[in-house]
Design a protein around this motif. Structure first.
Motif, PDB file in Angstrom:
ATOM      1  N   ARG A  91      16.327   1.291  -3.051  1.00  0.00           N
ATOM      2  CA  ARG A  91      15.840   1.795  -4.328  1.00  0.00           C
ATOM      3  C   ARG A  91      14.740   2.836  -4.109  1.00  0.00           C
ATOM      4  O   ARG A  91      13.863   2.668  -3.258  1.00  0.00           O
ATOM      5  N   ASN A  92      14.771   3.877  -4.909  1.00  0.00           N
ATOM      6  CA  ASN A  92      13.758   4.928  -4.787  1.00  0.00           C
ATOM      7  C   ASN A  92      12.359   4.416  -5.064  1.00  0.00           C
ATOM      8  O   ASN A  92      11.375   4.956  -4.531  1.00  0.00           O
ATOM      9  N   GLU A  93      12.238   3.394  -5.885  1.00  0.00           N
ATOM     10  CA  GLU A  93      10.916   2.862  -6.195  1.00  0.00           C
ATOM     11  C   GLU A  93      10.249   2.243  -4.970  1.00  0.00           C
ATOM     12  O   GLU A  93       9.040   2.011  -4.959  1.00  0.00           O
ATOM     13  N   GLU A  94      11.041   1.996  -3.909  1.00  0.00           N
ATOM     14  CA  GLU A  94      10.477   1.480  -2.662  1.00  0.00           C
ATOM     15  C   GLU A  94       9.910   2.596  -1.792  1.00  0.00           C
ATOM     16  O   GLU A  94       9.260   2.330  -0.776  1.00  0.00           O
ATOM     17  N   LEU A  95      10.190   3.837  -2.160  1.00  0.00           N
ATOM     18  CA  LEU A  95       9.826   4.965  -1.315  1.00  0.00           C
ATOM     19  C   LEU A  95       8.554   5.650  -1.817  1.00  0.00           C
ATOM     20  O   LEU A  95       8.269   5.648  -3.013  1.00  0.00           O
ATOM     21  N   PRO A 101       0.829  -1.216   0.000  1.00  0.00           N
ATOM     22  CA  PRO A 101       0.000   0.000   0.000  1.00  0.00           C
ATOM     23  C   PRO A 101       0.860   1.261   0.000  1.00  0.00           C
ATOM     24  O   PRO A 101       1.820   1.369   0.772  1.00  0.00           O
ATOM     25  N   ARG A 102       0.518   2.179  -0.893  1.00  0.00           N
ATOM     26  CA  ARG A 102       1.252   3.432  -0.968  1.00  0.00           C
ATOM     27  C   ARG A 102       0.421   4.454  -1.721  1.00  0.00           C
ATOM     28  O   ARG A 102      -0.503   4.104  -2.460  1.00  0.00           O
ATOM     29  N   TYR A 103       0.770   5.701  -1.578  1.00  0.00           N
ATOM     30  CA  TYR A 103       0.097   6.767  -2.301  1.00  0.00           C
ATOM     31  C   TYR A 103       0.397   6.617  -3.802  1.00  0.00           C
ATOM     32  O   TYR A 103       1.544   6.411  -4.195  1.00  0.00           O
ATOM     33  N   ASP A 104      -0.629   6.744  -4.643  1.00  0.00           N
ATOM     34  CA  ASP A 104      -0.456   6.463  -6.074  1.00  0.00           C
ATOM     35  C   ASP A 104       0.002   7.674  -6.893  1.00  0.00           C
ATOM     36  O   ASP A 104       0.030   7.637  -8.120  1.00  0.00           O
ATOM     37  N   ARG A 105       0.361   8.754  -6.181  1.00  0.00           N
ATOM     38  CA  ARG A 105       0.920   9.944  -6.834  1.00  0.00           C
ATOM     39  C   ARG A 105      -0.065  10.615  -7.817  1.00  0.00           C
ATOM     40  O   ARG A 105       0.344  11.248  -8.785  1.00  0.00           O
ATOM     41  N   ARG A 106      -1.330  10.510  -7.538  1.00  0.00           N
ATOM     42  CA  ARG A 106      -2.317  11.056  -8.487  1.00  0.00           C
ATOM     43  C   ARG A 106      -2.219  12.574  -8.619  1.00  0.00           C
ATOM     44  O   ARG A 106      -2.601  13.140  -9.644  1.00  0.00           O
ATOM     45  N   TRP A 107      -1.709  13.264  -7.586  1.00  0.00           N
ATOM     46  CA  TRP A 107      -1.580  14.724  -7.646  1.00  0.00           C
ATOM     47  C   TRP A 107      -0.158  15.160  -7.984  1.00  0.00           C
ATOM     48  O   TRP A 107       0.137  16.357  -7.974  1.00  0.00           O
ATOM     49  N   ARG A 124       3.478  17.228  -0.447  1.00  0.00           N
ATOM     50  CA  ARG A 124       4.260  16.004  -0.556  1.00  0.00           C
ATOM     51  C   ARG A 124       5.594  16.294  -1.241  1.00  0.00           C
ATOM     52  O   ARG A 124       5.691  17.139  -2.132  1.00  0.00           O
ATOM     53  N   PHE A 125       6.612  15.539  -0.820  1.00  0.00           N
ATOM     54  CA  PHE A 125       7.921  15.640  -1.461  1.00  0.00           C
ATOM     55  C   PHE A 125       7.922  14.776  -2.721  1.00  0.00           C
ATOM     56  O   PHE A 125       7.406  13.653  -2.714  1.00  0.00           O
ATOM     57  N   ARG A 126       8.532  15.296  -3.765  1.00  0.00           N
ATOM     58  CA  ARG A 126       8.572  14.597  -5.041  1.00  0.00           C
ATOM     59  C   ARG A 126       9.791  13.658  -5.045  1.00  0.00           C
ATOM     60  O   ARG A 126      10.899  14.025  -5.437  1.00  0.00           O
ATOM     61  N   THR A 127       9.580  12.443  -4.596  1.00  0.00           N
ATOM     62  CA  THR A 127      10.663  11.455  -4.520  1.00  0.00           C
ATOM     63  C   THR A 127      11.072  11.024  -5.928  1.00  0.00           C
ATOM     64  O   THR A 127      10.202  10.773  -6.770  1.00  0.00           O
ATOM     65  N   PRO A 128      12.371  10.917  -6.204  1.00  0.00           N
ATOM     66  CA  PRO A 128      12.796  10.405  -7.509  1.00  0.00           C
ATOM     67  C   PRO A 128      12.161   9.042  -7.792  1.00  0.00           C
ATOM     68  O   PRO A 128      12.004   8.212  -6.883  1.00  0.00           O
ATOM     69  N   LEU A 129      11.785   8.807  -9.045  1.00  0.00           N
ATOM     70  CA  LEU A 129      11.080   7.572  -9.397  1.00  0.00           C
ATOM     71  C   LEU A 129      12.024   6.405  -9.642  1.00  0.00           C
ATOM     72  O   LEU A 129      11.606   5.251  -9.616  1.00  0.00           O
ATOM     73  N   ASP A 130      13.279   6.689  -9.899  1.00  0.00           N
ATOM     74  CA  ASP A 130      14.224   5.600 -10.149  1.00  0.00           C
ATOM     75  C   ASP A 130      15.546   5.920  -9.453  1.00  0.00           C
ATOM     76  O   ASP A 130      15.686   6.930  -8.770  1.00  0.00           O
TER      77      ASP A 130
END
Length: 470
Positions: free
Chosen positions: A174-178, A126-132, A152-158
């Motif tokens: 990995r950033n994808e885990e965040l 479960p995680r926020y789906d970044r819709r905004w 929200r902070f814009r975490t790098p996607l990769d």
């Protein structure tokens, strides 16, 4: 031309949250941070992380400050309070929004709950789906009316966040885990992970030494620091302390508050000595003071494995520190304990002299106070001791010995001891048949140091009074 690099000024911090007592895990973290700063002629900062407005209390702040004062870990700067820095946090959040490293999110709690439920139903984390989250070519939802957004902070996607942990070695996540973590709530108040970053940056912290329950926070904080163009500190994550059963120590099962150990008669230097040895070592050295610890301490010597708390070992070290402590200081520490039991130490021998005689026999200050009480009032002996050591004729023998004591002009341990052998020979008894009845009648117990030294300290008049009153 020669170029010189100025040495880095080491700055460490201890940053507890005032949501309860100061626990021993926190004290060990503070100790290692303090020692590293002292070892490197650096600065040790105390910061109170009180952004949890619902759980933080003035009483907890006082408990933290009192606990730090009791163990003697003096800070060089602070205490700084996060709740007094909100304007600074808002300023940095605005900077991140302007640079595109943060964004407004209007998702309601109900939407987030539904999002989480759907992900769990699909077997996903479960995680926020970044819709905004703004992206090139992406159309964002319409801004709902009456909804106050979070930031929200814009975490790098990769990519990967990696650091060489001073205790645990290389760590990569990995950033994808965040997630895109919230850095400001709907009411505008900043969140923990964001405040920590700004504080460490503003306070020029070079080494973040903290518990390994913060390992998962570190990649998030590193990403924010990078977005701000701030320097990265060295991170060192200390392993947790387990109880005797190998479980994480808890308030319900274990004595974990610093106040608990003070109440149990543990000296602060003994507690620090013991905590220093939980996960760190210098050869076979066990007993040392904080000056020696600072001289020896290196972060590289800290074990990455959890340590198990051993109360017997703590008491053993406490006994050694009691033996080494100044008697006048020990007297000052046990005087309130005696007063609580209704004993006035001024009514008898000098308490520092009593402590000097007794301190080799105890493991904690409470036991020292208990041992000292018969110097100021006679205990009621047990029926078993009376039956065993005062058989028929013993009290009459003690009256005859009391007469010899009364005739002494020199009331000293040596002079009293000089009576023992001739009296035993005259009475046809062994020393135990004199010494044990003396202890029972004068002290009310058979467990005392050398009886001649005890009688000398109690004083002639009081000893004779107790013997005649028996």
């Amino acid at each position: 031309m020669a170029f010189y690099t100025l040495p880095i000024m080491i700055r460490t911090r201890f940053a507890p949250s005032p949501t309860g007592f100061l626990h021993i895990g926190g004290v060990r973290t503070a100790l290692f941070s303090w020692a590293y700063a002292r070892k490197n002629n650096g600065t040790f900062v105390l910061r109170i992380e009180d952004t949890d407005l619902e759980r933080s209390t003035p009483e907890s702040v006082k408990a933290i400050l009192d606990g730090m004062n009791w163990v003697g870990l003096a800070h060089d700067e602070g205490p700084f309070y996060q709740t007094r820095r909100f304007d600074r946090y808002k300023e940095v959040i605005a900077t991140l929004l302007d640079s595109g490293h943060a964004y407004y999110c209007y998702s309601s709690k109900e939407e987030l709950d539904a999002m989480r439920a759907e992900q769990e139903a699909r077997g996903e984390k479960p995680r926020y789906d970044r819709r905004w989250r703004p992206e090139p070519g992406k159309t964002l939802p319409a801004v709902p009316e009456g909804v106050t957004p979070v930031v929200r902070f814009r975490t790098p996607l990769d990519g990967t966040v990696a650091w060489d942990d001073a205790v645990k070695g290389r760590i990569e996540i990995r950033n994808e885990e965040l997630d895109d973590l919230i850095i400001a709530r709907g009411d505008g108040s900043p969140t923990y992970n964001f405040c920590v970053v700004v504080d460490d940056w503003d306070m020029r912290i070079t080494h973040v030494i903290r518990g390994d329950d913060h390992v998962n926070n570190t990649p998030r904080q590193i990403n924010i620091l990078k977005a701000l163009g701030a320097p990265l500190p060295v991170y060192g994550h200390l392993p947790m302390i387990l109880n005797a059963d190998g479980q994480k120590m808890s308030k319900r099962r274990d004595a974990v508050s610093v106040v608990d150990y003070a109440d149990q008669g543990i000296l602060p230097e003994a507690l620090l000595n013991y905590l220093a040895r939980l996960g760190w070592g210098h050869g076979d050295d066990e007993f040392f003071d904080m000056t020696q610890f600072v001289e020896w301490f290196e972060l590289s010597d800290v074990s990455p494995s959890p340590s198990r708390f051993n109360r017997e070992k703590l008491l053993w070290l406490n006994a050694l520190h009691i033996k080494a402590a100044d008697p006048a200081r020990l007297a000052g520490l046990i005087s309130p304990r005696l007063a609580a039991a209704g004993i006035d130490p001024s009514s008898g021998p000098a308490l520092s002299d009593v402590v000097t005689l007794l301190r080799d026999r105890v493991q904690d200050l409470n036991a020292l106070a208990d041992e000292a009480d018969y110097f100021y009032r006679k205990r009621q002996p047990s029926a078993e001791d009376v039956a065993k050591h005062l058989p028929d004729g013993a009290k009459e023998r003690m009256e005859r010995f009391a007469a010899q004591l009364a005739a002494l002009d020199d009331w000293s341990a040596e002079a009293i001891h000089g009576l023992f052998k001739p009296f035993c020979a005259e009475e046809g008894v062994k020393m135990g048949q004199l010494g044990m009845p003396l202890r029972v009648l004068v002290c009310g117990t058979t467990q005392t140091p050398s009886v001649d030294a005890v009688l000398a300290l109690i004083g002639k008049d009081e000893v004779l009074r107790r013997l005649h009153a028996a």
